[in-house]
Design an enzyme around this catalytic site. Structure first.
Site, PDB file in Angstrom:
ATOM      1  N   CYS A  55       0.818  -1.214   0.000  1.00 45.55           N
ATOM      2  CA  CYS A  55       0.000   0.000   0.000  1.00 45.55           C
ATOM      3  C   CYS A  55       0.852   1.263   0.000  1.00 45.55           C
ATOM      4  O   CYS A  55       0.455   2.294  -0.547  1.00 45.55           O
ATOM      5  CB  CYS A  55      -0.904   0.032   1.227  1.00 45.55           C
ATOM      6  N   ASP A  87      -2.331  -3.363   7.921  1.00 48.78           N
ATOM      7  CA  ASP A  87      -3.394  -4.127   8.574  1.00 48.78           C
ATOM      8  C   ASP A  87      -3.375  -5.592   8.141  1.00 48.78           C
ATOM      9  O   ASP A  87      -3.662  -6.488   8.931  1.00 48.78           O
ATOM     10  CB  ASP A  87      -4.754  -3.515   8.253  1.00 48.78           C
ATOM     11  N   ASP A 129      -4.811   1.606   5.329  1.00 52.23           N
ATOM     12  CA  ASP A 129      -6.105   1.970   5.912  1.00 52.23           C
ATOM     13  C   ASP A 129      -6.086   3.180   6.842  1.00 52.23           C
ATOM     14  O   ASP A 129      -6.833   4.134   6.655  1.00 52.23           O
ATOM     15  CB  ASP A 129      -6.668   0.782   6.686  1.00 52.23           C
ATOM     16  N   LYS A 130      -5.282   3.152   7.899  1.00 48.74           N
ATOM     17  CA  LYS A 130      -5.362   4.205   8.906  1.00 48.74           C
ATOM     18  C   LYS A 130      -4.582   5.450   8.525  1.00 48.74           C
ATOM     19  O   LYS A 130      -4.761   6.513   9.131  1.00 48.74           O
ATOM     20  CB  LYS A 130      -4.874   3.679  10.270  1.00 48.74           C
ATOM     21  N   CYS A 200      -5.145  -2.757  -0.991  1.00 47.97           N
ATOM     22  CA  CYS A 200      -5.951  -3.955  -1.244  1.00 47.97           C
ATOM     23  C   CYS A 200      -7.094  -3.649  -2.217  1.00 47.97           C
ATOM     24  O   CYS A 200      -7.798  -2.658  -2.068  1.00 47.97           O
ATOM     25  CB  CYS A 200      -6.476  -4.511   0.063  1.00 47.97           C
ATOM     26  N   GLU A 450      -9.407  -5.433  14.122  1.00 48.09           N
ATOM     27  CA  GLU A 450     -10.215  -5.981  13.041  1.00 48.09           C
ATOM     28  C   GLU A 450     -10.255  -7.496  13.165  1.00 48.09           C
ATOM     29  O   GLU A 450      -9.359  -8.108  13.728  1.00 48.09           O
ATOM     30  CB  GLU A 450      -9.632  -5.589  11.685  1.00 48.09           C
ATOM     31  N   SER A 476     -12.406  -5.697   9.052  1.00 47.20           N
ATOM     32  CA  SER A 476     -11.733  -5.264   7.841  1.00 47.20           C
ATOM     33  C   SER A 476     -12.768  -4.899   6.792  1.00 47.20           C
ATOM     34  O   SER A 476     -13.891  -5.425   6.787  1.00 47.20           O
ATOM     35  CB  SER A 476     -10.851  -6.393   7.310  1.00 47.20           C
TER      36      SER A 476
END
Length: 560
Positions: A55, A87, A129-130, A200, A450, A476
């Site tokens: 990512c 993640d 993600d975060k 993802c 998650e 997730s």
């Protein structure tokens, strides 16, 4: 240099002007800046680049193109980085407790860098993600002219002639545990699912947040869906650099853009596309940092009146690269705008309104990635907020791809994610069970892990339609099935989830927005009187500090 330039160097003049700042300039000269660069506004270029995860693997390269755009527009870029947790790699073990905590660390670190170095503006580049909401939280706090740039989605892998993503690998673990997939096939899938750089591939949390941020107006149009390896990202990056300097000249700041109407647009995009439940936490947090009133009830209200029009994984069939091929997120937004589901007059980082940005966007014919508002996948959106005696302050469920809207079953109670995972792969969970995983909330986990390892194993074991899961943790974006998270108050705060016992009957009713254990108020109150708060799992370090500061999931799990 334009005569107007000094007037927009509100912050950087504190470190570049006057004889008293000679030491400051000496330090900056050592980095390669000269007189001309020091006379220009200073723009921070923050990225979550690292080598931990695909990512973020390519973000340093995107930052170079952003810097080119900033220089061309007449300002001086200064690059720095922050952390980013993967993640996918943290999933299913203690490391996942760090994930949501990292959102706060990212926001804090970017805020502190911009504050300390007196940057006039900010570009935030993120992939995992975060790191996306972390950048937005920092922008809201600082309120300096800012633009967000997404790293972009990974391309799907290919396995036995079909497209696959990381979701397929997690679900394959459950299939392998039940003897339905060989070790050799699992290995082949593992080696093919993630072919290179990018986040993802389905509408999981990173792609969801990218779409939400585009709808919010804080990123350039179309940028949410362009794949990480696509050459168009180079020009998008340069344009992002130019955009932040334009905002600086115009005096436009994040809080001018992130209004209640803009947040409602973001929620509408979320529920129209079948996005991740994590977006609920992140949009609540962004609203708080922007000084905008937003609640769980707003998500449910907007979801009820917004059609589900994008057929995206995990609940649907397509990945983000498929959406990009037909025009990207602007196609979804234009369809929602034409259907009366968006506020078209909100401001954006282009200097235009959302409606103006979407003027040339159109839904192509002869494709079924995005449906029309008149013939949607579902008449209402893909999130529901449940309340009841198990979740007095609310719980979140994603309905995309969920066929069973009601469920009644026996509680199978686990005190941790690991215990529940072992039971699923060990065949000790059966049809009709309602898995309860508690003490995994923001405070109790801490960190609100998650549960993709568990939910993937449930689906892979063939139990996706026959088992429900309830937790004060979260899921997730790749999770699918009847999985209810964010239960509030959490068990560690004395919420009713803390006193559920094995064999209690639990009733889930999505149409009625109910989540209940079939106990009387007196029985629940009696059990709570005998409940004792568990000892903290961490007494020192970042997780202990987070547990002391974090608020409820119903408020975005922000630190106060």
């Amino acid at each position: 240099m334009s005569d107007s330039m000094p007037s927009i160097r509100h912050r950087s003049m504190a470190v570049t002007e006057g004889p008293q700042r000679a030491p400051h300039r000496a330090m900056l000269r050592a980095t390669g800046l000269g007189d001309e660069e020091l006379r220009r506004p200073l723009i921070g270029v923050a990225s979550s680049w690292n080598e931990v995860t695909p990512c973020n693997l390519h973000l340093h390269g995107l930052a170079q193109h952003v810097k080119e755009g900033i220089r061309a527009a007449g300002a001086t870029p200064i690059e720095f980085t922050t952390i980013a947790v993967s993640d996918g790699i943290a999933m299913g073990h203690e490391g996942m407790k760090a994930s949501l905590v990292s959102r706060e660390v990212i926001a804090d670190s970017v805020e502190l860098m911009v504050l300390a170095e007196a940057f006039d503006g900010l570009v935030g580049i993120a992939g995992c993600d975060k790191s996306l909401p972390g950048m937005l939280l920092a922008m809201c706090r600082l309120n300096v002219p800012s633009v967000f740039l997404y790293g972009g989605t990974i391309m799907p892998g290919r396995f036995d002639g079909r497209d696959v993503t990381i979701q397929d690998v997690f679900e394959a673990v459950g299939a392998h545990a039940r003897g339905e997939m060989s070790a050799e096939d699992l290995y082949r899938l593992e080696c093919s699912a993630c072919p290179g750089a990018g986040s993802c591939g389905g509408l999981y949390t990173a792609n969801t947040m990218a779409a939400c941020i585009e709808a919010l107006g804080m990123a350039l149009p179309g940028g949410a869906s362009i794949p990480a390896t696509d050459p168009r990202r180079t020009e998008l990056s340069r344009a992002t650099g130019e955009a932040v300097v334009r905002l600086l000249r115009e005096g436009t700041r994040p809080r001018d853009i992130i209004t209640r109407a803009a947040l409602e647009n973001s929620i509408a995009a979320l529920v129209a596309m079948g996005g991740s439940t994590n977006a609920v936490l992140h949009l609540l947090a962004i609203a708080q940092e922007s000084g905008v009133k937003l609640s769980l009830e707003d998500f449910d209200r907007i979801s009820r009146i917004t059609p589900h029009i994008a057929d995206m994984r995990p609940g649907g069939r397509y990945v983000m690269a498929d959406l990009d091929r037909i025009g990207g997120v602007p196609v979804v937004l234009r369809e929602l705008l034409d259907g009366g589901h968006l506020h078209g007059d909100t401001r954006t980082v282009t200097g235009k309104t959302l409606a103006e940005n979407l003027r040339d966007a159109h839904r192509p014919e002869h494709q079924d990635v995005v449906r029309t508002s008149e013939a949607p996948l579902g008449a209402s959106g893909t999130l529901a907020i449940l309340t009841g005696n198990l979740a007095p302050d609310g719980a979140v469920v994603k309905t995309a791809g969920v066929r069973r809207q009601t469920f009644r079953g026996r509680a199978r109670v686990f005190e941790s994610e690991e215990d529940a995972f072992d039971a699923v792969v060990g065949g000790r969970v059966t049809r009709g069970d309602v898995i309860v995983i508690r003490y995994e909330g923001p405070r109790g986990g801490p960190g609100m892990r998650e549960m993709l390892a568990v939910t993937g194993a449930i689906v892979g074991a063939g139990l996706g339609e026959d088992v429900a899961l309830i937790t004060d943790g979260r899921f997730s974006g790749a999770t699918k099935g009847l999985m209810i998270g964010h239960v509030a108050p959490e068990a560690a705060a004395g919420g009713p989830l803390a006193v559920v016992r094995d064999g209690d009957m639990i009733a889930i009713d999505i149409p009625q927005r109910r989540l209940d254990v079939t106990l009387t108020p007196q029985q629940v109150a009696g059990r709570l009187r005998g409940w004792r708060k568990p000892e903290p799992r961490y007494r020192t370090g970042a997780l202990a500090k987070y547990a002391r500061l974090v608020t409820s999931a119903s408020r975005g799990a922000v630190c106060r």
